[in-house]
Each structure stands twice: as structure tokens, then as C-alpha cells.
Motif scaffolding. Sequence first.
Motif, PDB file in Angstrom:
ATOM      1  N   GLU A  99      59.549 -12.797  -3.785  1.00 21.52           N
ATOM      2  CA  GLU A  99      59.529 -11.589  -4.610  1.00 21.52           C
ATOM      3  C   GLU A  99      59.330 -11.958  -6.085  1.00 21.52           C
ATOM      4  OE1 GLU A  99      62.355  -8.308  -2.820  1.00 21.52           O
ATOM      5  OE2 GLU A  99      63.348 -10.266  -2.745  1.00 21.52           O
TER       6      GLU A  99
ATOM      7  N   SER B 114      50.099  -4.381   6.905  1.00 22.93           N
ATOM      8  CA  SER B 114      50.194  -4.814   5.502  1.00 22.93           C
ATOM      9  C   SER B 114      49.006  -4.368   4.676  1.00 22.93           C
ATOM     10  CB  SER B 114      50.307  -6.341   5.428  1.00 22.93           C
ATOM     11  OG  SER B 114      49.071  -6.958   5.781  1.00 22.93           O
TER      12      SER B 114
ATOM     13  N   ARG C 215      46.963  -7.752   3.809  1.00 21.44           N
ATOM     14  CA  ARG C 215      47.535  -8.759   2.894  1.00 21.44           C
ATOM     15  C   ARG C 215      47.980 -10.031   3.598  1.00 21.44           C
ATOM     16  NH1 ARG C 215      52.179  -7.714   0.058  1.00 21.44           N
ATOM     17  NH2 ARG C 215      52.821  -5.923   1.296  1.00 21.44           N
TER      18      ARG C 215
ATOM     19  N   GLY D  33      57.013  -6.803   3.937  1.00 19.84           N
ATOM     20  CA  GLY D  33      57.728  -5.534   3.828  1.00 19.84           C
ATOM     21  C   GLY D  33      58.489  -5.375   2.528  1.00 19.84           C
ATOM     22  N   ARG D  34      58.710  -6.471   1.807  1.00 17.92           N
ATOM     23  CA  ARG D  34      59.459  -6.415   0.550  1.00 17.92           C
ATOM     24  C   ARG D  34      58.576  -6.566  -0.675  1.00 17.92           C
ATOM     25  NH1 ARG D  34      65.181  -9.566   1.417  1.00 17.92           N
ATOM     26  NH2 ARG D  34      65.031  -9.571  -0.863  1.00 17.92           N
ATOM     27  N   THR D  35      57.256  -6.679  -0.459  1.00 23.20           N
ATOM     28  CA  THR D  35      56.316  -6.827  -1.573  1.00 23.20           C
ATOM     29  C   THR D  35      55.234  -5.762  -1.448  1.00 23.20           C
ATOM     30  OG1 THR D  35      55.077  -8.478  -0.288  1.00 23.20           O
ATOM     31  CG2 THR D  35      56.712  -9.303  -1.866  1.00 23.20           C
ATOM     32  N   ARG D  36      54.441  -5.614  -2.487  1.00 21.61           N
ATOM     33  CA  ARG D  36      53.419  -4.579  -2.487  1.00 21.61           C
ATOM     34  C   ARG D  36      52.024  -5.098  -2.829  1.00 21.61           C
ATOM     35  NH1 ARG D  36      56.512  -2.826   0.113  1.00 21.61           N
ATOM     36  NH2 ARG D  36      57.792  -0.954  -0.053  1.00 21.61           N
ATOM     37  N   ARG D  37      51.933  -6.195  -3.545  1.00 22.95           N
ATOM     38  CA  ARG D  37      50.638  -6.651  -4.021  1.00 22.95           C
ATOM     39  C   ARG D  37      50.236  -8.016  -3.488  1.00 22.95           C
ATOM     40  NH1 ARG D  37      49.493 -10.392  -7.366  1.00 22.95           N
ATOM     41  NH2 ARG D  37      51.641 -10.579  -8.085  1.00 22.95           N
TER      42      ARG D  37
ATOM     43  N   ARG E  11      49.459 -11.397  -1.514  1.00 29.10           N
ATOM     44  CA  ARG E  11      49.103 -11.735  -0.137  1.00 29.10           C
ATOM     45  C   ARG E  11      50.094 -12.783   0.379  1.00 29.10           C
ATOM     46  NH1 ARG E  11      42.747 -12.899   0.485  1.00 29.10           N
ATOM     47  NH2 ARG E  11      43.423 -14.806  -0.557  1.00 29.10           N
TER      48      ARG E  11
ATOM     49  N   GLU F  10      55.709 -12.711  -6.821  1.00 30.85           N
ATOM     50  CA  GLU F  10      54.901 -11.506  -7.023  1.00 30.85           C
ATOM     51  C   GLU F  10      55.101 -10.955  -8.433  1.00 30.85           C
ATOM     52  OE1 GLU F  10      53.666  -7.811  -4.378  1.00 30.85           O
ATOM     53  OE2 GLU F  10      55.776  -7.654  -4.937  1.00 30.85           O
ATOM     54  N   ARG F  11      56.357 -10.897  -8.891  1.00 34.65           N
ATOM     55  CA  ARG F  11      56.627 -10.404 -10.247  1.00 34.65           C
ATOM     56  C   ARG F  11      55.968 -11.289 -11.298  1.00 34.65           C
ATOM     57  NH1 ARG F  11      61.860  -9.877  -8.043  1.00 34.65           N
ATOM     58  NH2 ARG F  11      62.556 -11.733  -9.181  1.00 34.65           N
TER      59      ARG F  11
END
Length: 337
Positions: free
Chosen positions: A29, A97, A100, A64-68, A70, A32-33
Amino acid sequence: MRIGAFLPAAGFPGRDHTTTLEAAARAAEAAERAGFDDVWFAEHHFMSYGVCPSAVAMAAFVLGRTRRVRVGTAVSVLSTAHPVALAEQANLLDQVSGGRFRLGVGRGGPWVDLEVFGTGLERYERGFGESLEVLLEALRGGPMRADGAVFGFREVEVVPGPRTLPHPEVVVAATSEPTLALAAGAGLPVMLGLHQDGAAQAAMLGRYGELRAEAGGGPVGGHVAAAVAHVADSRGQARKVLLEALPRWLGPGLEGYVPVDGRPRPQRDPDAYARFLCDAHAVGSAEDCAAVLRGRAEETGADALMLLVEGAGEEAAVLENIARLGEEVLPLVRGGA
């Protein structure tokens, strides 16, 4: 140039499995940030080197815990898995996904895993090519059958089909000429390991190009080069952290590679290997790290870098490393400054 974080869920001494796995998920996570493009999880069995036995399951959780970002496997071991079952899981993650998920596969090694999962040395030594063929056919979805030496079954309908056409992205970990040749023949990109410096990785990709030409195929993109990345205020500080932390992980971790037959156990001095990793990869100030990573991309021609960011061991230090890489190093690599 895509830049990813490699998270083997390293089993450092003094941490239980819950702490290690939760830390790996939080690190994903954080990546990703921080602006990483990809996150990669490893699969290991019966050893502390990595305590994640299913890279696919871990990838599903993190998707499931990320959005962008891969999320990929580096790698799923094809010698101990049924290729159709792995293809079903990959297509499922590709679907839910939004494309992703990226599937990295590898031959693995002659380890006790082959005995435990009942696949044996034959699948490892001579069945990898057939396993890869069956996997690729199954990833396309729809009707398929198999009539090979290893896999034979009547026609079935593979569901779900892929969302990404013709199938989810596949990359093959290659550390040997036979595996490199199989990947080149199939037109699949390869993943190059941490045990190689830039020159060795470049030589592997050069050989890949020769094998690809011999197979009558054109250029292939999507190759991934692995590297260690740890940033500090100076090269000396960064090396000090890793030279203290890495042997604590590598020592007991590397002992987990137990051969399935009577061949000698592989031996690697953890202190010497830690020094090699610091010398060969991106360990130092932000400028040091960026220079090494830019050079690695130029030297190898790889399209993506996969950075081991867990080398410091303690979660707070790993999260700080990820944040600093994102803030201080990635912009320099991408901007060419």
C-alpha cells in the motif's frame, strides 16, 4: 520505464509470520502511495527466506486494497502447480482487478517442494516447457485439451476467460539457458534476478535476443530487471543498514533450499552475498540510487525495474525507504536528472 517494489515477505529473525505478512501488505500500500507502478510478491515454501507460499493469494489480497498499482507474482512456481489451475486464478484476478494483475512464472528449483506437492524432478527438469504451453493456452480461455507427455485431458471450457487480450501479461523468470530459450521461443518477456549485476543481466537479455532471432521471432518488450534499492543520506549509511540487516535474513533463509534428491545443498555466504548486493545495486544517496537505476535500464534495455525494498528488515525502516524512494529517487530516474 515501469518501477516496481519487490516484496518477498522476508522472514527476518524475531518476527512472527503474522507480523511479516501484515508488514508486506502495508508495504505494498505504501508503494502505491509513493508512486511505484508495480508491486511484486514472491512464492516460497518451507523456508524463512520468504513466508508467502502463494504469491497469487497475496496478490489477490493486495489488489483488493489498492486502486492503481499493478500487482504481480515474482514468481508463481510452475513446477509445483497445475498450469490450468494457475491460469484460472490469473484470469479471475485479471477480470476482477480491471487488468491490474501480472503473472510471473518460474521453473523453481530441485527442492523438497517437488516431493511434498507430488510433481517430482521430471516436472522440474523436463516438464517446464509443456507446463508453460498448457498455461498459455488455458490463459486464453475457452475450449482446450491436452495430449502431452505430462498433461493429458479431454476438452474442457476454461472459465473465466481473460479480460486482457489475448491473455494476462506473463513474464518468465530465467536464470538458465534452457528457460531463456523457452521464453524466447514463446515470445514472452523475462525476469532477471537479484543475484546478477547489470552486466550479467545485460548479457542474459543479449542472449535472449539471439535465441529469439533463432526462433524466427521479432523483438519482445516487457523484460523486468531486479535490483536492491535502499536510500539514505549517504552511501555509507545505506550500506551500513543493509550490511547489518541482510545477513540476518539471508543466513537462515538460504538454508531453506533443501534438494529433493542427493545433490549438494547450495552454499552462499550471507555476509559476502550482502556485500555483493550492496555493490551491484542501488544502495546509497538518492543521487547514487538514481544513477544506478538509470544505468541499469540503459545497460540492460529492460522495460521495468523490480526493486527489493525490504532489505532493512524492520517495518518502520522499510516504509521510510519506500517513501524516500518515491519522493527522492523515482522522479530522478523517470526525469533523467
